[in-house]
Every structure is written in structure tokens, then in C-alpha cells.
Design a protein around this motif. Structure first.
Motif, PDB file in Angstrom:
ATOM      1  N   ASP A   1       0.825  -1.208   0.000  1.00  0.00           N
ATOM      2  CA  ASP A   1       0.000   0.000   0.000  1.00  0.00           C
ATOM      3  C   ASP A   1       0.859   1.256   0.000  1.00  0.00           C
ATOM      4  OD1 ASP A   1      -2.252  -1.555   0.021  1.00  0.00           O
ATOM      5  OD2 ASP A   1      -2.613  -1.372   2.182  1.00  0.00           O
TER       6      ASP A   1
ATOM      7  N   ARG B   1       2.298   1.805  -3.462  1.00  0.00           N
ATOM      8  CA  ARG B   1       1.270   2.243  -4.415  1.00  0.00           C
ATOM      9  C   ARG B   1       0.904   3.713  -4.199  1.00  0.00           C
ATOM     10  NH1 ARG B   1      -2.741  -0.007  -2.310  1.00  0.00           N
ATOM     11  NH2 ARG B   1      -2.320  -2.120  -3.074  1.00  0.00           N
TER      12      ARG B   1
ATOM     13  N   GLY C   1       4.004  -2.458  -5.054  1.00  0.00           N
ATOM     14  CA  GLY C   1       3.094  -1.322  -4.964  1.00  0.00           C
ATOM     15  C   GLY C   1       3.299  -0.331  -6.101  1.00  0.00           C
TER      16      GLY C   1
END
Length: 353
Positions: free
Chosen positions: A224, A227, A253
Motif C-alpha cells: 500500500d 502504491r 506497490g
């Protein structure tokens, strides 16, 4: 349940002889050990771990304490170590910390209470004082990350050189706005990798060096984070032309963010990943990445550690084994449009020691 006394009665020897034979006591002949072992196996004897612990005898367990088994980087390590210690008659037991020092302390306490033969640990950023004390009571070795308080027996990768080489590869292609997404510098690996990026950037002319706005640090095991950080950089008024990843999960990510935004790699952005996952070779144009000798490093650590245990070298001499990463060149990087065709790469003589 079959006991040592049952085996002794079957062989018509004393229980102490059986116990010593099963413990591989040098006072017992090889022939007697062989006979005792055969009968024990035939009768289905299982050693009583609790009784061994009460006598202060170490178990055949080797503890592995690491951050996150979901990360293939660490699952590869666990697999290699399991095979290695098993071949030497030990059994690997796995504990996950999720980089929480109190969870780490809990696991170390449990391993210590089980009289494990030794502990292999990827330590958290700030191990608890009690964790350090308990580790020093048993044979132990640090893997991947090194905390000075824990000791000076260590197997790792030259993280600084790895990221230096990755960043320098992009500089050689004419890139200057090079972003770096890596683990927090509270971790020794995070600090070392950030240092590699910074040292490579310092080889650029001062007025061409990217600013701190192109650096994002966070949890190394978080897809996460990778990203979201990549998304922020892509939305900036002046996005980077290239990016270097500082962990396997952050790489994943980054790739997710690029796919979601349909960024053309390498036409719009050159990318260098960290590690070589199965899918990296066929992702997009093929991911240029930092290849890590994870399996070989873990195997070397396991073999060395088993030898240390057998030699009863709990407080052995300092030892460090540093493996070298390699650049794997694929299609995700290219020369920056408008940059000189032949830009001399910074020589390794200027790279960090």
C-alpha cells in the motif's frame, strides 16, 4: 507412551545408557548408539521435550524470527533455512514480528523458554532491552538486518552498493529527476539503501540533483505504501522520469500504481525494482531490477550457524558475510529523451565502499 526404561528393558541395558545414546554422548560407542536408535524407532519412542528442558538440555529447535512471511523475500529465506537445518538434524520454528518490538520480545521469550538450540533473527528497528539480553544467552545470528546491540555475527547484502548501482544505471541513461521509494531509515537496511541512492545522486552536478521531494520512506513490507507514494509522485507538478524501489513489497506497490494509471514504461517512466519475483520478468516490458542472492545467503547462514551450534560457539568471534546484489537488465529502463546518447556512467571506483 514408550519411555527410555522400555527401550532399556528391551535391550537389557541401563536407562542411563539409553539416555546417553539418544543424546549422542561421546562416552557411548557408535555401535550402541546405532542399536539404541534402531530400537527406539521400532518402538515409536518420542523424546520428552519437557523433561529435556528440566535437565537444561537444548532442544533440536532452531528459531527463525522475521518480519513477514507473506513477503516472498522472507519466505525464500525460511524455506532455505528449513532445508538446511533439517539436513543437520534440527527443526526450524518460525515466528513473525510484523516489525513490532513487543511481539519480537514475546517470541524470543517463548523460544528461550523452550531451550532452543539457537535463534536466527531479522531484528526490528529498536529491539527491546530484554530481547537483547535473552538473545545473548543463546547462540544467535542476525540475518539481513544488523543491530549492534544484539551482536556482531551477521549475514546480509551490500544494500548501499545495490541501490547505488541501480540509481547510477539511471543516471547513465541521462535521468536526473530520479525518485526513490524505500523503507524507513530507522531500519539498518533502509538507512543503507537510502545512502546508496544519495551517494549516486551526489555524482550529478549540484544544480541537477533531485530534491528531497522525490524521496518517500515508509514500511518496507507495505504494498500500500509503495502504491500510494508512487501515485503521489505521478500527480506532482514535476513528476520523476525514473524511480528506484528499495524493497520487494514497495516494488509491487509501484507496479500496481503504474498499471492503474496506465503509465507507459519505459516511455513515460523508467523503473528499477528490488528483488526478482517470478512475475517481474514478464511484467510489462520486463522489469529491470536488483537481483538478490537470497537463497544462497540463507543457505550459507544456515550452514555456518549449525556449525556454530555443534561447536558450542555461543559467544564466538565476530563474523560478517556480505553478499553482492546484481543488476538484471530488462526493458523497463531507457535513455531519457533529449539526453546525450552516450553518457558515461559513474565508475565503480566512486561507489561507496
Amino acid at each position: 507412551m514408550i519411555t527410555i526404561k522400555d527401550i532399556a528393558a528391551r535391550l537389557q541395558v541401563s536407562p542411563s545408557t539409553v539416555g546417553r545414546a539418544l543424546a549422542d554422548d561421546p562416552r557411548i560407542s557408535a555401535a550402541t548408539k546405532k542399536k539404541v536408535t534402531e530400537v527406539a524407532d521400532e518402538m515409536g519412542y518420542v523424546a520428552n521435550l519437557a523433561a529435556r528442558m528440566m535437565r537444561g538440555v537444548s532442544s533440536n529447535l532452531v528459531g527463525l524470527v522475521l518480519p513477514d512471511i507473506r513477503n516472498s523475500f522472507y519466505s525464500t529465506i525460511a524455506h532455505a533455512l528449513s532445508k538446511c537445518v533439517q539436513s543437520a538434524g534440527f527443526q526450524l520454528t518460525l515466528s513473525e514480528t510484523e516489525d513490532d518490538r513487543m511481539v519480537e520480545l514475546h517470541h524470543i521469550r517463548e523460544l528461550a523458554s523452550a531451550n532452543v538450540a539457537g535463534i536466527i533473527i531479522v531484528p526490528t528497528a529498536r529491539p527491546h532491552r530484554e530481547s537483547v539480553r535473552l538473545l545473548k544467552l543463546s547462540p544467535h545470528v542476525q540475518l539481513i538486518r544488523r543491530q549492534a546491540a544484539i551482536g556482531d555475527q551477521f549475514f546480509g547484502i551490500d544494500d548501499t552498493q545495490a541501490i547505488f548501482d541501480a540509481t547510477n544505471h539511471l543516471i547513465a541513461l541521462g535521468h536526473q529527476r530520479i525518485a526513490y521509494l524505500g523503507g524507513t531509515d530507522e531500519l539498518p537496511t533502509g538507512a543503507a539503501r537510502l545512502a546508496g541512492y544519495q551517494r549516486a545522486i551526489e555524482t550529478l552536478p549540484r544544480n541537477a540533483r533531485p530534491g528531497p521531494d522525490l524521496v518517500r520512506l515508509g514500511p518496507p513490507g507495505s504494498v500500500d505504501f509503495g502504491r500510494e507514494a508512487m501515485g503521489e509522485l505521478l500527480s506532482a507538478p514535476m513528476p520523476p522520469t525514473a524511480v528506484v524501489a528499495g524493497s520487494v513489497r514497495i516494488t509491487q506497490g509501484i507496479l500496481e500504481a503504474l498499471m492503474a494509471r496506465r503509465i507507459a514504461v519505459p516511455d513515460q517512466l523508467s523503473v528499477v525494482g528490488f528483488g526478482d519475483e517470478v512475475g517481474f520478468s514478464w511484467w510489462g516490458p520486463g522489469l529491470t531490477t536488483i537481483g538478490l542472492p537470497v537463497h544462497d545467503l540463507a543457505t550459507a547462514c544456515g550452514l555456518w550457524f549449525v556449525h556454530q551450534i555443534r561447536q558450542n560457539a555461543a559467544a564466538g568471534a565476530p563474523y560478517a558475510s556480505i553478499a553482492t546484489a546484481t543488476m538484471i537488465h530488462r526493458g523497463s529502463t531507457r535513455a531519457l529523451a533529449g539526453a546525450p546518447r552516450e553518457r558515461a556512467a559513474v565508475s565503480r571506483s566512486k561507489s561507496p565502499a
